[in-house]
Design an enzyme around this catalytic site. Structure first.
Site, PDB file in Angstrom:
ATOM      1  N   HIS A   1       7.111  -8.115  -3.556  1.00 55.34           N
ATOM      2  CA  HIS A   1       6.800  -6.642  -4.072  1.00 55.34           C
ATOM      3  C   HIS A   1       7.504  -5.425  -3.078  1.00 55.34           C
ATOM      4  O   HIS A   1       7.367  -4.617  -3.710  1.00 55.34           O
ATOM      5  CB  HIS A   1       5.241  -6.398  -3.972  1.00 55.34           C
ATOM      6  CG  HIS A   1       4.777  -6.229  -2.478  1.00 55.34           C
ATOM      7  ND1 HIS A   1       4.481  -7.096  -1.464  1.00 55.34           N
ATOM      8  CD2 HIS A   1       4.305  -5.040  -1.711  1.00 55.34           C
ATOM      9  CE1 HIS A   1       4.076  -6.603  -0.660  1.00 55.34           C
ATOM     10  NE2 HIS A   1       3.984  -5.368  -0.653  1.00 55.34           N
TER      11      HIS A   1
HETATM   12  C1  UD1 Z   1       1.467  -0.779  -1.158  1.00 59.80           C
HETATM   13  C2  UD1 Z   1       1.948  -0.501   0.439  1.00 59.80           C
HETATM   14  C3  UD1 Z   1       2.875  -1.631   0.995  1.00 59.80           C
HETATM   15  C4  UD1 Z   1       1.787  -2.926   0.956  1.00 59.80           C
HETATM   16  C5  UD1 Z   1       1.653  -3.052  -0.671  1.00 59.80           C
HETATM   17  C6  UD1 Z   1       0.588  -4.408  -0.932  1.00 59.80           C
HETATM   18  C7  UD1 Z   1       2.965   1.718   0.873  1.00 59.80           C
HETATM   19  C8  UD1 Z   1       4.191   2.620   1.382  1.00 59.80           C
HETATM   20  N1  UD1 Z   1       3.067   0.302   0.500  1.00 59.80           N
HETATM   21  O1  UD1 Z   1       2.709  -0.995  -1.742  1.00 59.80           O
HETATM   22  O2  UD1 Z   1       2.949  -1.630   2.425  1.00 59.80           O
HETATM   23  O3  UD1 Z   1       2.535  -4.354   1.200  1.00 59.80           O
HETATM   24  O4  UD1 Z   1       0.864  -2.037  -1.046  1.00 59.80           O
HETATM   25  O5  UD1 Z   1       0.254  -4.666  -2.375  1.00 59.80           O
HETATM   26  O6  UD1 Z   1       1.832   2.414   1.146  1.00 59.80           O
HETATM   27  N2  UD1 Z   1       0.061  -0.177  -9.043  1.00 59.80           N
HETATM   28  C9  UD1 Z   1      -0.699  -0.721 -10.154  1.00 59.80           C
HETATM   29  N3  UD1 Z   1      -1.895  -1.035  -9.815  1.00 59.80           N
HETATM   30  C10 UD1 Z   1      -2.324  -0.889  -8.418  1.00 59.80           C
HETATM   31  C11 UD1 Z   1      -1.572  -0.430  -7.625  1.00 59.80           C
HETATM   32  C12 UD1 Z   1      -0.191  -0.169  -7.939  1.00 59.80           C
HETATM   33  O7  UD1 Z   1      -0.136  -0.896 -11.557  1.00 59.80           O
HETATM   34  O8  UD1 Z   1      -3.790  -1.161  -8.391  1.00 59.80           O
HETATM   35  C13 UD1 Z   1       1.620  -0.112  -9.435  1.00 59.80           C
HETATM   36  C14 UD1 Z   1       1.880   1.300  -9.747  1.00 59.80           C
HETATM   37  O9  UD1 Z   1       2.677   1.451 -10.668  1.00 59.80           O
HETATM   38  C15 UD1 Z   1       2.554   1.853  -8.446  1.00 59.80           C
HETATM   39  C16 UD1 Z   1       3.277   0.651  -8.223  1.00 59.80           C
HETATM   40  O10 UD1 Z   1       2.388  -0.491  -8.157  1.00 59.80           O
HETATM   41  O11 UD1 Z   1       3.330   2.981  -8.570  1.00 59.80           O
HETATM   42  C17 UD1 Z   1       3.289   0.589  -6.532  1.00 59.80           C
HETATM   43  O12 UD1 Z   1       1.808   1.114  -5.810  1.00 59.80           O
HETATM   44  P1  UD1 Z   1       1.960   1.631  -4.247  1.00 59.80           P
HETATM   45  O13 UD1 Z   1       0.432   1.715  -3.800  1.00 59.80           O
HETATM   46  O14 UD1 Z   1       2.506   2.896  -4.303  1.00 59.80           O
HETATM   47  O15 UD1 Z   1       2.916   0.816  -3.555  1.00 59.80           O
HETATM   48  P2  UD1 Z   1       2.835  -0.950  -3.505  1.00 59.80           P
HETATM   49  O16 UD1 Z   1       4.309  -1.349  -3.949  1.00 59.80           O
HETATM   50  O17 UD1 Z   1       1.616  -1.629  -4.055  1.00 59.80           O
END
Ligand code: UD1
Length: 376
Positions: free
Chosen positions: A219
């Site tokens: 991811h």
């Molecule tokens: C975040 C953390 C990362 C951790 C990861 C575990 C930061 C910078 N990154 O990354 O350190 O390893 O979580 O998963 O804080 N999304 C959904 N549903 C959700 C959550 C996210 O659809 O419940 C999608 C959204 O489109 C979002 C993207 O995933 O924009 C990224 O989510 P985000 O929380 O920004 O970062 P992660 O890549 O999950």
């Protein structure tokens, strides 16, 4: 003492759970879970609360996704209001996600409240403690490295998981008195649920044999946000699945990018490559327990496989968890040498790795002791 436990994203939930349960038993402690809402999907958040026996968060900031600045800014604004309303004595942040950093900044900048000043707290604001402090990849292109640096610079108490954490902090000039090695809290969750995890039979539900598949999770933006890299990565996975079945529970970020590039059909074509939605903690850990090797870019899985003696290939140029490499279970790799490393991992057996001090399921106990000594 009112204690806020900050939970935000999937890897945080297994870190706050053992602590919440341990604090709940203490008559002097009033633990309250604050969910920032960084992860909001049912299978990225709620299912973990169920598996880990956590109540619904008392406070939910509902922040959701956004750019780094947006997400961190919104968490700071929302959490500042909560801090002013409820004035916790202690704020515990875990891990290295954007919300970890944002809640730390909000808490240390809260205006002083005279009533909160005491012999043990001269700041007049909540004490901030970071659990999983001191980890460093020394790669500032990683958003998490920035979060770790800011959080550790500002927090009052730094609970580290391993000796490299202590060393990194001391090299940065942090006072020795702030650093306390308590161990790896994720092992507490693993041990707390070991029996339930072992009773599951997820591989047979997926028509796989225990010990005869690779478990894939990817991811990190550096692996999945660049279309060229992601295309190549998917091609490599299809190639590896010809040698050994792979299970790939897909993170929402990765799924979105794979779908945008219309690569899902290629992955799903292959019967040996099993794509699933993100799994709950118990089912996922059952897959970890029984896999032949893991291929990942996650931080937590590097540690869980090390604890279990399972070969792990980490698709990253560096790791903030070098102890997993020193133990001989984890290996860094890149797209050029991935196939070769998988071939080698397939020749490796589950090992009896030497125990790492304080990776023993009793970290929450040590944290509670540390808080008690702060109070006394
Ligand atoms: C975040 C953390 C990362 C951790 C990861 C575990 C930061 C910078 N990154 O990354 O350190 O390893 O979580 O998963 O804080 N999304 C959904 N549903 C959700 C959550 C996210 O659809 O419940 C999608 C959204 O489109 C979002 C993207 O995933 O924009 C990224 O989510 P985000 O929380 O920004 O970062 P992660 O890549 O999950």
């Amino acid at each position: 003492m009112l204690i806020h436990l900050i939970a935000a994203a999937r890897p945080n939930f297994m870190k706050i759970a053992p602590l919440y349960h341990a604090l709940k038993k203490e008559p002097w402690a009033q633990p309250v879970i604050v969910h920032t809402g960084q992860h909001y999907d049912l299978n990225m958040s709620d299912v973990f609360f169920q598996d880990l026996g956590l109540p619904e968060p008392e406070i939910h900031l509902g922040v959701g996704s956004g750019s780094h600045a947006e997400q961190a800014g919104q968490v700071m604004m929302a959490y500042e209001n909560i801090l002013l309303e409820s004035r916790p004595g202690l704020v515990i942040v875990v891990g290295d996600v954007n919300s970890t950093m944002a809640c730390t900044i909000a808490a240390v900048k809260i205006p002083e409240d005279r009533a909160q000043k005491s012999k043990n707290n001269k700041t007049g604001r909540p004490i901030v403690a970071h659990l999983e402090a001191g980890l460093r990849s020394y790669d500032r292109t990683m958003p998490e490295e920035i979060n770790r640096l800011v959080t550790d610079t500002l927090a009052d108490i730094l609970w580290t998981p391993s000796p490299d954490g202590d060393k990194n902090l001391m090299q940065e000039g942090v006072a020795r008195t702030k650093i306390q090695r308590v161990g790896n809290i994720m092992i507490d969750s693993l041990e707390m649920l070991r029996d339930t995890i072992e009773k599951q039979n997820v591989c047979s539900e997926l028509n796989l044999n225990a010990g005869d598949y690779g478990l894939v999770t990817l991811h990190r933006p550096s692996n999945v946000d660049d279309p060229q890299i992601l295309k190549r990565l998917c091609k490599e996975l299809v190639g590896i699945a010809k040698q050994v079945p792979l299970v790939f529970p897909i993170h929402p970020r990765t799924r979105k990018n794979i779908e945008n590039l219309e690569l899902m059909v290629d992955l799903e074509k292959d019967k040996q490559l099993i794509i699933s939605e993100p799994l709950n903690y118990i089912k996922f850990m059952n897959l970890v327990f029984n896999c032949r090797f893991a291929l990942t870019d996650s931080g937590g899985i590097q540690e869980e496989t090390t604890y279990l003696g399972i070969p792990c290939l980490t698709l990253r140029p560096n790791t903030e968890r070098p102890i997993t490499i020193d133990q001989g279970t984890n290996k860094l790799c890149d797209l050029d040498n991935l196939a070769e490393n998988v071939r080698e991992a397939l020749t490796q057996k589950k090992s009896d790795v030497p125990r790492i001090e304080f990776w023993d399921g009793r970290t929450a106990e040590r944290v509670v002791k540390s808080i008690k000594s702060l109070l006394s």
